[in-house]
Design a protein around this motif. Structure first.
Motif, PDB file in Angstrom:
ATOM      1  N   LEU A   1      -7.981   2.373   6.152  1.00  0.00           N
ATOM      2  CA  LEU A   1      -7.051   1.368   6.648  1.00  0.00           C
ATOM      3  C   LEU A   1      -7.740   0.015   6.778  1.00  0.00           C
ATOM      4  O   LEU A   1      -8.807  -0.094   7.360  1.00  0.00           O
ATOM      5  CB  LEU A   1      -6.487   1.802   8.007  1.00  0.00           C
ATOM      6  CG  LEU A   1      -5.349   0.932   8.551  1.00  0.00           C
ATOM      7  CD1 LEU A   1      -4.093   1.105   7.692  1.00  0.00           C
ATOM      8  CD2 LEU A   1      -5.042   1.280  10.001  1.00  0.00           C
ATOM      9  N   GLN A   2      -7.102  -1.025   6.254  1.00  0.00           N
ATOM     10  CA  GLN A   2      -7.641  -2.385   6.317  1.00  0.00           C
ATOM     11  C   GLN A   2      -6.602  -3.295   6.960  1.00  0.00           C
ATOM     12  O   GLN A   2      -5.778  -3.900   6.280  1.00  0.00           O
ATOM     13  CB  GLN A   2      -7.993  -2.885   4.909  1.00  0.00           C
ATOM     14  CG  GLN A   2      -9.084  -2.081   4.231  1.00  0.00           C
ATOM     15  CD  GLN A   2      -9.352  -2.583   2.825  1.00  0.00           C
ATOM     16  OE1 GLN A   2      -8.442  -2.952   2.091  1.00  0.00           O
ATOM     17  NE2 GLN A   2     -10.612  -2.612   2.442  1.00  0.00           N
ATOM     18  N   MET A   3      -6.662  -3.403   8.288  1.00  0.00           N
ATOM     19  CA  MET A   3      -5.667  -4.202   9.002  1.00  0.00           C
ATOM     20  C   MET A   3      -5.919  -5.697   8.831  1.00  0.00           C
ATOM     21  O   MET A   3      -4.987  -6.505   8.853  1.00  0.00           O
ATOM     22  CB  MET A   3      -5.640  -3.812  10.475  1.00  0.00           C
ATOM     23  CG  MET A   3      -5.164  -2.371  10.689  1.00  0.00           C
ATOM     24  SD  MET A   3      -5.189  -1.838  12.412  1.00  0.00           S
ATOM     25  CE  MET A   3      -3.808  -2.742  13.085  1.00  0.00           C
ATOM     26  N   VAL A   4      -7.175  -6.072   8.695  1.00  0.00           N
ATOM     27  CA  VAL A   4      -7.516  -7.462   8.353  1.00  0.00           C
ATOM     28  C   VAL A   4      -8.310  -7.408   7.064  1.00  0.00           C
ATOM     29  O   VAL A   4      -9.333  -6.730   6.989  1.00  0.00           O
ATOM     30  CB  VAL A   4      -8.358  -8.132   9.460  1.00  0.00           C
ATOM     31  CG1 VAL A   4      -8.780  -9.523   9.017  1.00  0.00           C
ATOM     32  CG2 VAL A   4      -7.567  -8.218  10.756  1.00  0.00           C
TER      33      VAL A   4
ATOM     34  N   ASN B   1      -1.657  -0.914   4.290  1.00  0.00           N
ATOM     35  CA  ASN B   1      -2.617  -1.888   3.758  1.00  0.00           C
ATOM     36  C   ASN B   1      -1.903  -3.004   2.997  1.00  0.00           C
ATOM     37  O   ASN B   1      -2.258  -4.188   3.101  1.00  0.00           O
ATOM     38  CB  ASN B   1      -3.622  -1.201   2.831  1.00  0.00           C
ATOM     39  CG  ASN B   1      -4.725  -0.483   3.590  1.00  0.00           C
ATOM     40  OD1 ASN B   1      -4.903  -0.693   4.789  1.00  0.00           O
ATOM     41  ND2 ASN B   1      -5.457   0.373   2.911  1.00  0.00           N
ATOM     42  N   THR B   2      -0.892  -2.619   2.211  1.00  0.00           N
ATOM     43  CA  THR B   2      -0.134  -3.614   1.448  1.00  0.00           C
ATOM     44  C   THR B   2       0.572  -4.574   2.395  1.00  0.00           C
ATOM     45  O   THR B   2       0.552  -5.797   2.201  1.00  0.00           O
ATOM     46  CB  THR B   2       0.897  -2.919   0.532  1.00  0.00           C
ATOM     47  OG1 THR B   2       0.209  -2.030  -0.354  1.00  0.00           O
ATOM     48  CG2 THR B   2       1.680  -3.941  -0.277  1.00  0.00           C
TER      49      THR B   2
ATOM     50  N   GLN C   1      -2.305   9.214   2.494  1.00  0.00           N
ATOM     51  CA  GLN C   1      -2.710   8.111   1.618  1.00  0.00           C
ATOM     52  C   GLN C   1      -1.508   7.232   1.272  1.00  0.00           C
ATOM     53  O   GLN C   1      -1.647   6.014   1.129  1.00  0.00           O
ATOM     54  CB  GLN C   1      -3.336   8.647   0.327  1.00  0.00           C
ATOM     55  CG  GLN C   1      -3.787   7.557  -0.653  1.00  0.00           C
ATOM     56  CD  GLN C   1      -4.828   6.615  -0.050  1.00  0.00           C
ATOM     57  OE1 GLN C   1      -5.887   7.059   0.392  1.00  0.00           O
ATOM     58  NE2 GLN C   1      -4.513   5.327  -0.014  1.00  0.00           N
ATOM     59  N   VAL C   2      -0.340   7.837   1.164  1.00  0.00           N
ATOM     60  CA  VAL C   2       0.880   7.073   0.902  1.00  0.00           C
ATOM     61  C   VAL C   2       1.114   6.085   2.044  1.00  0.00           C
ATOM     62  O   VAL C   2       1.405   4.902   1.823  1.00  0.00           O
ATOM     63  CB  VAL C   2       2.099   8.019   0.769  1.00  0.00           C
ATOM     64  CG1 VAL C   2       3.386   7.205   0.637  1.00  0.00           C
ATOM     65  CG2 VAL C   2       1.921   8.940  -0.430  1.00  0.00           C
TER      66      VAL C   2
END
Length: 432
Positions: A418-421, A258-259, A251-252
């Motif tokens: 995970l949110q790459m976009v 994500n940031t 999660q780290v």
């Protein structure tokens, strides 16, 4: 003023003499030991110091411009330099804060540096108001050395272009100019402070409470001195240490990625050097981003095309890969996407016979090879990738290394967290 100009001129002459001596030693070594050209160049660059070390790092991160053997050799270009005496640090602080009593700013400054690289040295300190800070102090003569070295390089590049007009990597003078623009920004700590503020504003607007960047103390910062909040935590390179702070190390990593992916879309520039020393897991569980000296700029649509390219790769949809490759780069030619797709199929079929997902789980060296091959295919079709495309990909390689430490048994790229976009609220956009 005249005295300063005279001194700077004298330093420039001395620097040119020093460069000539190192170059002569390299010539002797080449004649007697016959090392590879790439290895000899890397060792020579390291001997010449800050400008050439940064140039080496530029070569390592720009495979679209330089031969593969040089790109690979310069991956190991060292950026560690001898520590400067504390008396020099005190002298710079006194000069930069002339007319102000340092004792009214800093309650204490640790004489032993936390880090010492080619451009700056970092010391821990405490403000009189009680805050723990770090002070980044520029090393002596960095700007003079930078301009002298780059002028020599520019002159050499012009001569080389005339002597070898068909040199494979043309427009060398333009490349030197690009390097100069980047390095001038890196030695101006006011620019770095702006990068940090930009990133912090992005975190605030997106209400991101899981990541942070150090607060900049602008009153105590100049072009040559940067005073920032000190972070306390652990690097993301030791699984057992991270495990003590976080129950879920994966999660780290997800938080960090994500940031960073969000910053590609929403910041004026992206952090282009997030190696192990520039990401920390803080004591309160947040991920700390530090050292914003090296940044890149990428249009959001280019990043979107990169993601679509990788998605098409996983589906082995080579025509779609070709379409997105065009969106990632620039060209002034009419491109036959079918021929480009066929070339991509030949390239990736040889690499990914087993599973297209392997592109995301290959080791960093393999990924670097794949990128260089992909860039080479693009060049054959007249596609020029943005200069910062290589910085983007280099960061993906850094993340790959973090994955092997923090999530060795997890397919991060298939993780729903995970949110790459990311979906962007137009009202929050910082870019214009």
């Amino acid at each position: 003023m005249k005295k300063k100009i005279w001194l700077d001129g004298l330093k420039s002459v001395a620097r040119m003499g020093e460069t000539a001596v190192v170059a002569a030693k390299a010539g002797i070594k080449y004649a007697t030991e016959k090392p590879s050209n790439a290895k000899l160049m890397r060792e020579t660059f390291e001997s010449l110091g800050s400008t050439y070390i940064k140039l080496g790092q530029f070569i390592a991160s720009t495979p679209s411009l330089f031969p593969r053997e040089y790109v690979e050799e310069f991956q190991g270009c060292l950026d560690q330099t001898p520590k400067l005496p504390f008396s020099y640090i005190e002298g710079v602080l006194a000069s930069e804060f002339a007319g102000r009593d340092l004792g009214e700013i800093f309650a204490s400054i640790d004489e032993t540096p936390l880090a010492s690289a080619s451009i700056a040295q970092v010391h821990a300190a405490k403000l009189v108001s009680g805050e723990d800070v770090v002070i980044k102090v520029q090393k002596p003569g960095v700007e003079t050395i930078l301009y002298t070295d780059l002028n020599v390089l520019h002159w050499s590049a012009k001569i080389l272009e005339k002597v070898v007009p068909k040199v494979k990597f043309a427009s060398l003078a333009d490349i030197v100019e690009e390097i100069k623009n980047r390095m001038v920004r890196e030695v101006d700590f006011i620019e770095e402070a702006k990068n940090i503020d930009d990133f912090s504003q992005y975190l605030e607007l997106t209400q991101n409470k899981t990541a942070t960047a150090p607060k900049v103390y602008h009153l105590y910062s100049t072009r040559r001195v940067l005073t920032m909040q000190r972070f306390f935590g652990v690097p993301l390179t030791d699984f057992n240490v991270v495990k003590k702070v976080s129950k879920d190390p994966s999660q780290v990593l997800i938080t960090a990625m994500n940031t960073w992916f969000g910053s590609l879309m929403m910041c004026n520039s992206f952090h282009a050097d997030l190696h192990a020393g520039n990401l920390m897991l803080l004591e309160d569980g947040r991920v700390g981003f530090i050292d914003f000296g090296i940044v890149g700029q990428l249009k959001p649509e280019v990043w979107t095309a990169c993601i679509a390219f990788m998605d098409a790769l996983q589906k082995t949809d080579f025509p779609l890969m070709a379409e997105n490759m065009l969106k990632m780069g620039m060209t002034d030619r009419e491109i036959d996407t079918k021929i480009l797709a066929d070339d991509l199929e030949r390239l990736f079929s040889g690499v990914l016979l087993a599973d297209p997902q392997d592109i995301l789980s290959s080791n960093p060296a393999d990924l670097n090879d794949i990128m260089m091959d992909m860039v080479a295919v693009g060049e054959r079709h007249g596609i020029r990738f943005p200069r910062d495309f290589a910085l983007l990909f280099k960061q993906m390689l850094y993340f790959d290394r973090f994955m092997r430490i923090l999530a060795p048994y997890t397919d991060i790229y298939a993780d729903q967290r995970l949110q790459m976009v990311q979906t962007i609220d137009p009202n929050l956009l910082l870019k214009h």
